[in-house]
Write a protein that holds these residues in place. Sequence first.
Motif, PDB file in Angstrom:
ATOM      1  N   THR A  75      -9.310  11.914  -0.642  1.00  0.00           N
ATOM      2  CA  THR A  75      -9.630  10.691   0.094  1.00  0.00           C
ATOM      3  C   THR A  75      -8.655  10.426   1.232  1.00  0.00           C
ATOM      4  O   THR A  75      -8.929   9.594   2.084  1.00  0.00           O
ATOM      5  N   LEU A  76      -7.532  11.125   1.259  1.00  0.00           N
ATOM      6  CA  LEU A  76      -6.538  10.904   2.301  1.00  0.00           C
ATOM      7  C   LEU A  76      -7.121  11.298   3.656  1.00  0.00           C
ATOM      8  O   LEU A  76      -7.652  12.379   3.829  1.00  0.00           O
ATOM      9  N   GLY A  77      -7.075  10.372   4.602  1.00  0.00           N
ATOM     10  CA  GLY A  77      -7.613  10.614   5.932  1.00  0.00           C
ATOM     11  C   GLY A  77      -9.097  10.293   6.068  1.00  0.00           C
ATOM     12  O   GLY A  77      -9.644  10.321   7.153  1.00  0.00           O
ATOM     13  N   ALA A  78      -9.745   9.981   4.959  1.00  0.00           N
ATOM     14  CA  ALA A  78     -11.172   9.652   4.991  1.00  0.00           C
ATOM     15  C   ALA A  78     -11.374   8.198   5.399  1.00  0.00           C
ATOM     16  O   ALA A  78     -10.424   7.410   5.449  1.00  0.00           O
ATOM     17  N   LYS A  79     -12.596   7.843   5.693  1.00  0.00           N
ATOM     18  CA  LYS A  79     -12.944   6.461   6.014  1.00  0.00           C
ATOM     19  C   LYS A  79     -12.987   5.656   4.724  1.00  0.00           C
ATOM     20  O   LYS A  79     -13.449   6.139   3.697  1.00  0.00           O
TER      21      LYS A  79
END
Length: 153
Positions: free
Chosen positions: A104-108
């Motif tokens: 999830t890191l960097g995701a919206k």
Amino acid sequence: LAEKDKQITDLQDMYRRSLADMENVRQRTKKEVENASAFAITKFAKDLLETADVLEIALKSVPEAERANDANKHLKDFYSGVSMTHDNLLKSFKRVGVEPFAQTLGAKFDHNLHQAIFQAPIPGKEPGTIIEVIKPGYMIQSRVLRSAQVGVV
């Protein structure tokens, strides 16, 4: 005779409707039984997620230099044991259908999958982007078991 034909037609219609209703009940019951067996361990799995989090915190607390250092054999062995325990717990989760979200890191940010713990203004980053994952999210089958706790721009 016409009245009897109408009565036969009505009875056949009622019979067909009854069969259709029974088939619907059978299908609904089958789906409920499948869901009950698939999601029966939800509460237990939620309780064990805290244990997985604690093990992960313990693993992160040992600096990488100390993990490879043979000078402190006890710490190295302890780290190895905690790491194996954490890995076995995650394998057990996977066997029963509990898996962490994709990275999830960097995701919206998605309110269905994430829980924002904090927000931070960061120049050059798009608002709504996840900058830190505090606790990973987990799913059981296709349902969210626990939302990922994240920091957001």
